[in-house]
Design an enzyme around this catalytic site. Sequence first.
Site, PDB file in Angstrom:
ATOM      1  N   LYS A 117       5.545  49.748   8.600  1.00  0.00           N
ATOM      2  CA  LYS A 117       4.557  49.970   9.466  1.00  0.00           C
ATOM      3  C   LYS A 117       3.935  51.421   9.238  1.00  0.00           C
ATOM      4  CE  LYS A 117       5.990  46.635  12.914  1.00  0.00           C
ATOM      5  NZ  LYS A 117       6.360  46.209  14.151  1.00  0.00           N
ATOM      6  N   LYS A 212       5.203  35.320   7.145  1.00  0.00           N
ATOM      7  CA  LYS A 212       5.551  34.870   8.513  1.00  0.00           C
ATOM      8  C   LYS A 212       4.321  34.806   9.224  1.00  0.00           C
ATOM      9  CE  LYS A 212       8.831  35.945  11.848  1.00  0.00           C
ATOM     10  NZ  LYS A 212       9.859  36.917  12.533  1.00  0.00           N
ATOM     11  N   LYS A 215       1.594  37.793  14.907  1.00  0.00           N
ATOM     12  CA  LYS A 215       0.496  38.096  16.099  1.00  0.00           C
ATOM     13  C   LYS A 215      -0.342  39.150  15.517  1.00  0.00           C
ATOM     14  CE  LYS A 215       3.596  38.869  19.384  1.00  0.00           C
ATOM     15  NZ  LYS A 215       4.373  38.943  20.738  1.00  0.00           N
TER      16      LYS A 215
END
Length: 348
Positions: A117, A212, A215
């Site tokens: 990230k 995966k 969201k």
Amino acid sequence: MNLLHSRKRVVSGVQPTGALHLGNYLGAIKNWISLQDTYETFFFIVDLHAVTLPYETKDLSKATKDTAAIYLACGVDISKASVFVQSHVRAHAELMWLLSSTTPIGWLNRMIQFKEKSRKAGDENVGVALLTYPVLMAADILLYQSDFVPVGDDQKQHLELTRQLAERVNNLYGGRKWKKMGGRGGSIFKIPEPLIPPTGARVMSLTDGLSKMSKSAPSDQSRINLLDPKDVIANKIKRCKTDSFTWLEFDNPDRPECNNLLCIYQLVSGKTKEEVAQECQSMSWGTFKPLITDAVIDHLQPIQARYEEIMSEPSYLDGVLAEGAAKATDIADTTLNNVYQAMGFLRR
């Protein structure tokens, strides 16, 4: 001894960022429903974790309520489980600070999710919280003296950190040292074990069978949200990525999308893997897609109806969350007070 407390304890939570999707439900929330019958369960909305990356302040409280309503709509039963908002139990943030004083920075630098990230966002845009949130996650778990934590593959590393931290604090401050501070001695924290969910815990993206379902993926086409209307679900499945083979099969590494869609169908239809393999092996994509579409819509319909019911009665949800937070606070404060005592703080 109270029967409730002789049961093993399980804690888990989901962030209120973005809409909850089929991956959150099939990978986590659906498994909670069976856990609440066997364990003493605490399911919370981890809103403190939701601020580690940039977010819209105006959306946070609505998303928190939505997430709580979805827990209940999916079958979390408040007569068996405690449902609450993480930030409503102040011990989470307090214990995190105490734990961070004993967490070596090297442990945090090794966290894969932080590396990924922070590389995307760049140093100037990354808050300290992105580095330290595994310490908050450890506090979330250790506060409740949890026996088990349901984890997917991507969270195993964080649970391992939690276990190491618990052992480190027990060694530094527990045992005889704690007794000398007026405590009961022994371990301050229980060392939690992972609870690996059954098959199908990892639902993949509709646009890429190797990623995966997420969201945060930029395209809404990549996921089926739990509150998507029927026509949206039908359209997403119609347009989802497939391959050019003329039959369907599980577990072929060259066919990740095929495996993912069959797994989703298996989970929402309630059939066994063998039954699905037999039913679908000679089907074309043109036959299979309407079948999985109907199965997904049928499975989500009662959840969506219950969600609407819960949201139409705001005071009910507020009451559930207040009751959950009160019960959680009782347990969390006991742990927190023990840690303050063992670490030598002046009593309040």
